[in-house]
Design an enzyme around this catalytic site. Structure first.
Site, PDB file in Angstrom:
ATOM      1  N   ARG A  25     -12.358   1.165  14.780  1.00  0.00           N
ATOM      2  CA  ARG A  25     -12.349   2.127  16.014  1.00  0.00           C
ATOM      3  C   ARG A  25     -11.073   3.113  15.928  1.00  0.00           C
ATOM      4  O   ARG A  25     -10.024   2.964  15.491  1.00  0.00           O
ATOM      5  CB  ARG A  25     -11.783   1.450  17.399  1.00  0.00           C
TER       6      ARG A  25
ATOM      7  N   THR B  57     -24.989   6.222  18.397  1.00  0.00           N
ATOM      8  CA  THR B  57     -24.466   5.787  17.280  1.00  0.00           C
ATOM      9  C   THR B  57     -25.226   4.747  17.006  1.00  0.00           C
ATOM     10  O   THR B  57     -26.844   4.830  16.964  1.00  0.00           O
ATOM     11  CB  THR B  57     -23.680   4.768  18.542  1.00  0.00           C
TER      12      THR B  57
ATOM     13  N   ASN C 274     -19.716   8.526  18.439  1.00  0.00           N
ATOM     14  CA  ASN C 274     -19.720   8.698  19.619  1.00  0.00           C
ATOM     15  C   ASN C 274     -21.149   9.451  20.327  1.00  0.00           C
ATOM     16  O   ASN C 274     -22.269   9.657  20.260  1.00  0.00           O
ATOM     17  CB  ASN C 274     -18.680   9.469  20.370  1.00  0.00           C
TER      18      ASN C 274
ATOM     19  N   ASP D 231     -14.037   8.774  24.854  1.00  0.00           N
ATOM     20  CA  ASP D 231     -14.362   7.296  25.487  1.00  0.00           C
ATOM     21  C   ASP D 231     -12.702   7.247  26.327  1.00  0.00           C
ATOM     22  O   ASP D 231     -12.810   6.120  26.567  1.00  0.00           O
ATOM     23  CB  ASP D 231     -14.542   6.196  24.097  1.00  0.00           C
TER      24      ASP D 231
ATOM     25  N   SER E  86     -14.226   0.765  24.519  1.00  0.00           N
ATOM     26  CA  SER E  86     -15.526   1.325  23.888  1.00  0.00           C
ATOM     27  C   SER E  86     -16.483   0.208  24.449  1.00  0.00           C
ATOM     28  O   SER E  86     -16.239  -0.677  25.221  1.00  0.00           O
ATOM     29  CB  SER E  86     -15.851   0.411  22.210  1.00  0.00           C
ATOM     30  N   SER E  87     -17.889   0.863  24.062  1.00  0.00           N
ATOM     31  CA  SER E  87     -18.840  -0.752  24.553  1.00  0.00           C
ATOM     32  C   SER E  87     -19.613  -1.661  23.813  1.00  0.00           C
ATOM     33  O   SER E  87     -20.026  -1.913  23.744  1.00  0.00           O
ATOM     34  CB  SER E  87     -20.043   0.223  25.657  1.00  0.00           C
TER      35      SER E  87
ATOM     36  N   GLY F  36     -26.538   3.533  22.170  1.00  0.00           N
ATOM     37  CA  GLY F  36     -26.835   3.278  24.021  1.00  0.00           C
ATOM     38  C   GLY F  36     -25.535   3.588  24.784  1.00  0.00           C
ATOM     39  O   GLY F  36     -25.749   2.941  25.607  1.00  0.00           O
ATOM     40  N   GLY F  37     -24.330   3.770  24.654  1.00  0.00           N
ATOM     41  CA  GLY F  37     -23.229   4.140  24.976  1.00  0.00           C
ATOM     42  C   GLY F  37     -23.088   3.100  26.063  1.00  0.00           C
ATOM     43  O   GLY F  37     -23.143   1.732  25.723  1.00  0.00           O
TER      44      GLY F  37
HETATM   45  O1  DON Z   1     -17.978   3.151  21.858  1.00  0.00           O
HETATM   46  C1  DON Z   1     -18.840   3.832  22.794  1.00  0.00           C
HETATM   47  O2  DON Z   1     -18.724   2.800  23.515  1.00  0.00           O
HETATM   48  C2  DON Z   1     -19.423   4.293  22.863  1.00  0.00           C
HETATM   49  N1  DON Z   1     -18.445   5.578  21.687  1.00  0.00           N
HETATM   50  C3  DON Z   1     -20.683   4.499  21.501  1.00  0.00           C
HETATM   51  C4  DON Z   1     -21.368   5.351  21.333  1.00  0.00           C
HETATM   52  C5  DON Z   1     -22.957   5.741  21.471  1.00  0.00           C
HETATM   53  O3  DON Z   1     -23.001   4.039  21.348  1.00  0.00           O
HETATM   54  C6  DON Z   1     -23.950   6.615  22.138  1.00  0.00           C
HETATM   55  N2  DON Z   1     -24.861   6.148  21.786  1.00  0.00           N
HETATM   56  N3  DON Z   1     -26.275   6.200  21.737  1.00  0.00           N
END
Ligand code: DON
Length: 569
Positions: A99, A374, A394, A416, A445-446, A466-467
């Site tokens: 990360r 992502t 991100n 984040d 993070s997720s 997918g955040g």
């Molecule tokens: O680490 C995380 O949770 C976010 N930065 C992830 C970003 C993400 O999945 C964007 N995608 N669709």
């Protein structure tokens, strides 16, 4: 449909048939030995070729990661970071955290103005949004520990694609075109991705500067990126764009090997990412929380099914916002949050007929700034080693800032962090002091790279972008595979819903709910979220599932016209 719910001797059989087979999914890709599933056909094919030539899953991961950094630049990266969960053929498991970290000069209030208000967009676009990248260090570390092939040979395919060019798909052309104005606004020089007349599918695009960077990384390894030529280019970019990352920040970047979270669920073992991802903790709460319920007796995406998941999700995300952060900086009560007695007590007040009002817990607001991206890839090799990697910039193309002369985009992962108390990040996620900015700290993070085993044997590898919706997409994919006994393709394709405590709504993909179930959920007090963005963009799962005979099914979600692909043999 009504007939199917009658208690006739045949009802169960018909019902089973209805429940599983109405999910029409393009066939998965089947293999007996090895499989790669990623966001781009070119990357999956390179990974498969590495495996076919005798490379192991870690070798393939290195090759796939660098190819994605060329052909899928909105998320594939060398300027971002990610996580890997792995399982060796002998059953040993582990996790690698590459990360990004906050630069030394970063501070808690760096995105606030004098009155303490968040300066809009500052954590998302341009140089200040950039965390110190971890991807190259991550690839080097996993290769050093587990790789069997030669480093430079694994990077060669990406160099070739960047130098000779590759043919744009329709989706890729549109992605580059969509962000042209941002690229021009943020960067001091013209980028290879900017074309005044716009890109069209079928055209060949080349990235000579990126090819040079990859060549240096192939020759000098991680040193090039952290102390060598590429690091100098990156720091020069930061100076020119008023960013914070220094030569020292890069030189001091370190990956962290971590112990994965292990979740027992209906006879399966789920191996997933610990903090600084919130994914494993939340997934543990969700799976433990749902295990007492007879999910397999429910109809998929019925009122009852979505109500139950939503109630569990709002509790898990409330805990996420309150307790999670970088465990190297703050105390994260992982053991407590995932303890069976804690989860039992946490779900005790779930009412099967009524939605809990999230405001009875705490308040927050969502603000969606732009679409995000992502990428996840899943790999199984001939020996049975499994690699699950989720990596990101991100946002799409991260901060939109590219390193001049380096030819690659830099992340906007600083968003984040909880940049202010009560301020929702671009995914609507809240946080507190636990996830406040501090020098060298990792932002929460997720991302939830996950591996599944049963009775000591490997059964699956899954993950998704997918955040905030990553966790709930992985959760639902697991229920689809384990409780609803879907094929990998069906599990990936099945429409998904999402709830994250705040905002107090259920978001869902188009086609998730029948009118009947929509009414059912509203009747229980749920608010359904009509945001058009969410009509398409919950996770995009890349799954490998291994059946009882040992056959591997690779399934990539191409339902929204992306270029995802599985490749195996
Ligand atoms: O680490 C995380 O949770 C976010 N930065 C992830 C970003 C993400 O999945 C964007 N995608 N669709």
């Amino acid at each position: 449909m009504i007939a199917l719910t009658l208690a006739t001797p045949f009802a169960h059989i018909q019902y089973e048939h209805w429940r599983h087979h109405y999910i029409f999914a393009p066939s998965g890709v089947y293999g007996k030995e090895a499989m790669v599933v990623s966001a781009h056909r070119l990357a999956s094919d390179v990974g498969r070729d590495v495996l076919a030539a005798g490379g192991n899953a870690f070798d393939a991961a290195v090759a796939v990661n660098f190819v994605l950094a060329v052909v899928y630049q909105q998320a594939g990266n060398i300027g971002g970071g990610g996580f890997m969960v792995y399982r060796l053929h002998n059953g040993t498991t582990g996790a690698l955290d590459f990360r990004e970290i906050a630069p030394q000069a970063a501070h808690r209030d760096m995105f606030l103005d004098e009155s303490g208000a968040v300066i809009k967009g500052k954590s998302l676009r341009g140089a200040l949004a950039v965390g110190v990248p971890g991807s190259v260090a991550g690839m080097a570390a996993l290769h050093k520990r587990f790789g069997s092939g030669e480093w430079a040979a694994l990077i060669a395919p990406s160099i070739k694609l960047a130098r000779d060019g590759f043919v744009l798909t329709d989706k890729a052309a549109r992605m580059f075109n969509r962000y042209q104005q941002d690229f021009i606004a943020v960067n001091r020089s013209a980028l290879s991705v900017v074309k005044n007349t716009g890109w069209e599918s079928g055209q060949t695009i080349r990235f000579p500067a990126l090819a040079n960077t990859l060549e240096r990384i192939a020759i000098h390894g991680r040193d090039d990126f952290y102390i060598g030529e590429t690091s100098h280019l990156l720091v020069a970019e930061m100076k020119a764009a008023n960013g914070l990352i220094t030569q020292e920040d890069l030189a001091q970047y370190k990956v962290v090997w971590r112990t994965p979270i292990r979740i027992a669920y209906r006879g399966y073992d789920i191996i997933t990412m610990p903090p600084p991802s919130s994914g494993g903790v939340a997934l543990s709460q969700l799976l433990q929380g749902i295990e007492p319920y007879a999910v397999s007796d429910m109809r998929h995406n019925s009122t009852q099914h979505i109500h139950l998941m939503t109630e569990l999700e709002r509790r898990a995300y409330a805990d996420r916002a309150t307790y999670l952060g970088d465990p190297d900086f703050v105390f994260v009560p992982t053991n407590r949050l995932t303890a069976p007695d804690y989860v039992r007590q946490r779900i005790r007040d779930i009412d099967s007929d009524k939605a809990t009002d999230s405001r009875t817990i705490k308040e927050g607001n969502v603000e969606r700034v732009e679409s995000v991206e992502t990428t996840h890839f899943s790999i199984v090799d001939k020996q049975g080693n499994a690699v699950s990697i989720t990596t990101t910039l991100n946002g799409n193309f991260g901060s939109k800032l590219a390193v001049q002369g380096g030819g690659f985009f830099l992340n906007n992962e600083m968003d984040d962090f909880a940049i202010a108390q009560g301020h929702a990040n671009q995914f609507g996620l809240l946080g507190n002091e636990q996830n406040a900015i501090a020098p060298a700290k990792r932002m929460l993070s997720s991302m939830t790279p996950t591996i599944i085993e049963k009775d000591g044997a490997l059964r699956g590898v899954i993950g998704t972008p997918g955040g905030a919706t990553i966790i709930t997409s992985v959760f639902q994919t697991l229920l689809n595979l384990i409780d609803f006994e879907m094929s990998a393709a069906q599990a990936v394709y099945a429409r998904k819903s999402h709830s994250q405590w705040q905002p107090d709504v259920i978001m869902m993909e188009r086609g998730t709910l029948s009118l009947f179930n929509m009414r059912g959920l509203q009747g229980r007090g749920h608010k359904l979220y009509p945001h058009p963005h969410f009509a398409y963009s919950l996770g995009r799962v890349e799954a490998i599932w291994i059946d009882d005979t040992g056959t591997l099914e690779g399934a990539a979600d191409v339902s929204r016209g992306f270029d995802d692909a599985a490749a195996g043999f």
